[in-house]
Design a protein around this motif. Sequence first.
Motif, PDB file in Angstrom:
ATOM      1  N   TYR A   1     -22.446 -14.310  -0.317  1.00  0.00           N
ATOM      2  CA  TYR A   1     -21.901 -14.181   1.133  1.00  0.00           C
ATOM      3  C   TYR A   1     -20.140 -14.293   0.929  1.00  0.00           C
ATOM      4  O   TYR A   1     -19.876 -15.306   0.558  1.00  0.00           O
ATOM      5  CB  TYR A   1     -22.445 -15.649   1.943  1.00  0.00           C
TER       6      TYR A   1
ATOM      7  N   CYS B   1     -11.255 -12.733   1.444  1.00  0.00           N
ATOM      8  CA  CYS B   1     -11.238 -11.821   2.815  1.00  0.00           C
ATOM      9  C   CYS B   1     -10.318 -10.530   2.772  1.00  0.00           C
ATOM     10  O   CYS B   1     -10.477  -9.631   3.559  1.00  0.00           O
ATOM     11  CB  CYS B   1     -11.070 -12.508   4.187  1.00  0.00           C
TER      12      CYS B   1
ATOM     13  N   TYR C   1     -12.843  -8.004   1.164  1.00  0.00           N
ATOM     14  CA  TYR C   1     -14.112  -7.876   1.756  1.00  0.00           C
ATOM     15  C   TYR C   1     -14.342  -8.247   3.227  1.00  0.00           C
ATOM     16  O   TYR C   1     -15.192  -8.024   3.624  1.00  0.00           O
ATOM     17  CB  TYR C   1     -14.863  -8.675   1.187  1.00  0.00           C
TER      18      TYR C   1
ATOM     19  N   THR D   1     -15.059 -13.538   8.597  1.00  0.00           N
ATOM     20  CA  THR D   1     -16.709 -13.706   9.032  1.00  0.00           C
ATOM     21  C   THR D   1     -16.883 -12.744  10.049  1.00  0.00           C
ATOM     22  O   THR D   1     -18.242 -12.131   9.724  1.00  0.00           O
ATOM     23  CB  THR D   1     -16.540 -15.147   9.549  1.00  0.00           C
TER      24      THR D   1
ATOM     25  N   ASN E   1     -16.813  -9.561  10.108  1.00  0.00           N
ATOM     26  CA  ASN E   1     -16.917  -8.609   9.364  1.00  0.00           C
ATOM     27  C   ASN E   1     -18.603  -8.814   8.609  1.00  0.00           C
ATOM     28  O   ASN E   1     -19.138  -7.924   7.870  1.00  0.00           O
ATOM     29  CB  ASN E   1     -16.070  -8.002   8.373  1.00  0.00           C
ATOM     30  N   HIS E   2     -19.184  -9.898   8.499  1.00  0.00           N
ATOM     31  CA  HIS E   2     -20.164 -10.289   7.861  1.00  0.00           C
ATOM     32  C   HIS E   2     -21.460 -11.031   8.637  1.00  0.00           C
ATOM     33  O   HIS E   2     -22.398 -11.514   8.082  1.00  0.00           O
ATOM     34  CB  HIS E   2     -19.750 -11.301   6.580  1.00  0.00           C
TER      35      HIS E   2
ATOM     36  N   ARG F   1     -24.385 -11.079   6.555  1.00  0.00           N
ATOM     37  CA  ARG F   1     -24.834  -9.759   5.515  1.00  0.00           C
ATOM     38  C   ARG F   1     -24.214 -10.365   4.172  1.00  0.00           C
ATOM     39  O   ARG F   1     -23.555 -11.122   3.930  1.00  0.00           O
ATOM     40  CB  ARG F   1     -23.539  -8.729   6.066  1.00  0.00           C
TER      41      ARG F   1
ATOM     42  N   CYS G   1     -23.477  -9.210  -0.053  1.00  0.00           N
ATOM     43  CA  CYS G   1     -22.852  -8.290  -0.846  1.00  0.00           C
ATOM     44  C   CYS G   1     -23.147  -8.392  -2.313  1.00  0.00           C
ATOM     45  O   CYS G   1     -23.196  -9.552  -2.540  1.00  0.00           O
ATOM     46  CB  CYS G   1     -21.450  -8.158  -0.645  1.00  0.00           C
TER      47      CYS G   1
END
Lengths: 625, 445
Positions: free
Chosen positions: A267, A292, A295, A298, A300-301, A349, A351
């Motif tokens: 995460y 971040c 990637y 928060t 975005n996830h 989400r 990864c």
Amino acid sequence: MGMCHLASRSGDDRPHRKWRADRRFGRGLAVHAGERGKHPACADVLASDVHLAFVQGAPASGKDRGGIRAVHSAVRGKAHFDLARPRLGEEYGDGEHIARIVDILGRRKTHFAKSDLHDGRLCSPPHRDALVLEANPKRPMDARLRERLTAIVGERNALWTPGDLRSYGYDASIERALPEMVVLPRDAAQTASIVVACREAKVPFVARGAGTGLSGGAIAERGGIVIATVHLDRILEIDERNLFAVVEPGVVNSVLCAAVAGRGLRYVPDPSSMAACTIGGNVAENSGGLHCLAYGVTANHILGIELVTPEGDVVWLGGKTRENYGYDLLGAFVGSEGTCGIATKICVRLCPLPAGSKTMLCVFDDIDGASQAVSDVISSGIVPAALEMMDKTATGAIEEFAHAGFPIDAAAILIVEADGPDDVADEITAAVRAVCERNGAREVRIARDAAEAARIWKGRKAAFGAMGRLSANYYVQDGVIPRSRLPQVLRDVEAAGARAGLRIANVFHAGDGNLHPLILFDDRISGELDGALRAGAEILEACVRNGGSITGEHGVGLEKRDCMPLQFSPDDLALMRRVRDTFDPDGLCNPGKVFPTSRRCGESSRRVDRGEVDPAGARAAGVAF
Amino acid sequence: LTRRPKGIGPVPFDSSLREAVKDRLTVHPDDCAAFAIAGRVPTVVASPKSFEQAAAALQACAREGARVVIRGQGTKSAQPPAPAALDVVVDVSSVAKSIYIRADDLTAVASSSVRIADLRAALTAKERFFPCDVPFAADATVGGALAAGSNGALAARFGGLRDNILGMRVALSDGSRAFAGSHVVKSVAGFDSHKLFIGSRGTLGFIGEAVLKLAPIPPDERALVARFADPQNACAAALDVAAAPVFPYAVTLHCPRSAQRIAALTALTRPDEWLAVYRFGGLRRAVGRAVETVRQTCAQHGCSATDVLDRGGVERAWVDIAELAGGRMYPATGWCAYRIACLPSEVPSVLAAAAAAWPALEISAHPTMGVVFAHVPADVAVDAPGLWRSVGAAAGSAICTSAPPGRTDFAMPPRSYAPYALFRRLKSEFDASGTLDPGRMLGAV
């Protein structure tokens, strides 16, 4: 306390307008102060305990001036008087009624303040001739509500003794306020029942995770109920195939990371407090972190959230799928600082873990060179996993403390992480090296092994703690600027420190342009606290002046609510207010956060004048003071 | 206005609208017919030249309760559901166009009337790109793309529109104007109100300009094209790729008929094989390694052949691939289009269900995202509830994004568990007069 509606001066008593006025002021009262002599409900209103009054109105006719002057004199000398318009008495009023109200309030030693509502900035024209009274948060706890909440969560999960409450009166910011009760629900149904009970009793409620927030977002400034997510700490589902997990909001960030790491997943959002902070808190603050840059944060996830609305309904925003139709309420909810409801399940989400990574240390003899290197790396199309920067003040303190191998004579260092298998990471580090050398780096060192890389990152993460070697206290700011403005704004930061006579260390997420100036001061020296707050405000002004933002990841909360007008116009804030009203028409969910009060950015009166700063206690909290 | 069907009348509304847009009104029924939406012809078309004029026009309409549709180039105006009523079209295609690019900061500010194609050209000149592919790219405007909220395949790596819009200037129906969000790549100041406008279909307000998050054009870009006889195997390969640290920019899957619409890939298509396209960007070595990793993964899942496209090939192919997600390839006059969202692992079952329902359909998918685009010829009887039942087992949803005018058998039932009460309250907060495109959103919002 009940609500009171009276006809306005304009005679506009259309129901929807009254209703909107009510909603806009939450627990407060909107008493339209027109039509003299037609306010039978006023006495009842005023018999209630009231602590704050906003006088607002359209220009009044001459006959009202005498009355409003009475307001002026009634307030002055009886309580803290902060109505900013010196000529208020000539501008506003239906004086007689306001004066009567104010007189009663004055006798009750009511605290008066000018509101941002005062000049209509957050208020549409129909409400301008109103006197707004806000319920006193310090009234005694309603015993029936306490019993009802205890029945919902059980005695073991209902706390109200002073000792218990004290633990929930602070977070990692400088803000302090005790709730009236703390409840620890175990599921969404209990949470919804608590919210319904609070709503029916018109008592505010505040959700709280681990209390690691840096802006006072979980502080029950207006009293009420703290709903702690301590028992909502289960990881409900990990779906490796579809790359998501469903967790409860009290799950600690690092616990989730550890749970999925064994499956080759992660995460991504990794705030510095990840060992303690919760996913629910991360959602509320839209937390960032070291990684971040590559990637995302928060927001975005997060795929979906089960939400207990401030009205006690349980709904899903988003879901497990990547696409959902309808308005993007999920996007607006993430980062709303707990003002729009309480998340009870969160679908995040996941990864894949990177195949490897390399860490490099780039050393510069001048800070402009380092700043320019950051800008050039980003604009050249290289996206490192992390790109951090520290100045000489910071590295000196860290090196003494953490022995990370930082050169203490360098003006600035960059720490860069490149993800990928060895050959890919090598390609990235080579590209970064070329950019740094072009900008005058005197040394570019690549960590030879995992241990050396860990030492470098340990140094970075120890930066805030290391400030204790330099000063008794520090005040951490959190502004964002366009990356190309780094050299200019870092000079502005230095100048702000010089004006305040204070040193400032810089440790920040350079790749995002997210500054964290650490303003060093000693609260035992008169004036240094005010100087630190003033320097902080100047830094934020510099950020906004250069096209940036007043906060990149710490949130607005209580700490920066009065800085919001630096970045947003009254119309912009009014748009946000519409969002807030969509979720929370009664204004009971974490009230007092995000939206500005009457004070200016950086003013310390709220904290100091009211004796709320407890430097010793704050030091014990270990972060800001 | 609805009570004055023959055109513009006297005061008060006509004069206020006329004043708002400085006489740029179209009132002749023949001229207004060109702006008809789903068979509904507006009485007036107002053409503001600035953001302020557009805001004033919305306010004038709201005062009189005139129902408004905001229109850019009209590429998606016909998408169902149609507006419940229509009095005025506010044609914002003439609003002043501007693009301000901060290349070093990877941001740009574009007014909503800028065409996506023009934006791309301007960004390419600065070696940047906006990492969201939207349908109808040749004609669509920035504002229209955001209002429609259709995410393309690049969302796999870069996120959707909501992840790449940093801020927005908007005007509401009461005439208020505001900026939401920020101009920097990271900000948590205040609420992200701007995200609400993405996909709102013009029902909350007018998007005047947007702050875009850009990506640098990568030093290298390639795509791997893999052919599969069985789409189930293609999906399995895609899921394995998603779980590996290779981070493709995009993954798309196309049935044989759909694949033949990609002009740049015509030579690679076979009548009985599905095409999976994996797009990568980054430094040269990283891209090369990723392509090789994916090639091996596809081989393990039984792909019959692979080819690699260079940057030029990727660009040519992507012009068409982006349109296969419900864009110009499938005009509403001849096709019903569905956008189905499900879990990535359920894409194979959705593909099978759709194929069983309509043998003549053309289908594309973003398998790692769990999005399927089913296009059904308009002369085929549509059994929307049947399809809904088929995909209903999946944890997702389906909407019809395009259908011939007058067709009523296409509609998918809305998700029963969506927060419609909150949707309705949001709508009333932002558009208290209820005049902005009423009925456009699912759930009777």
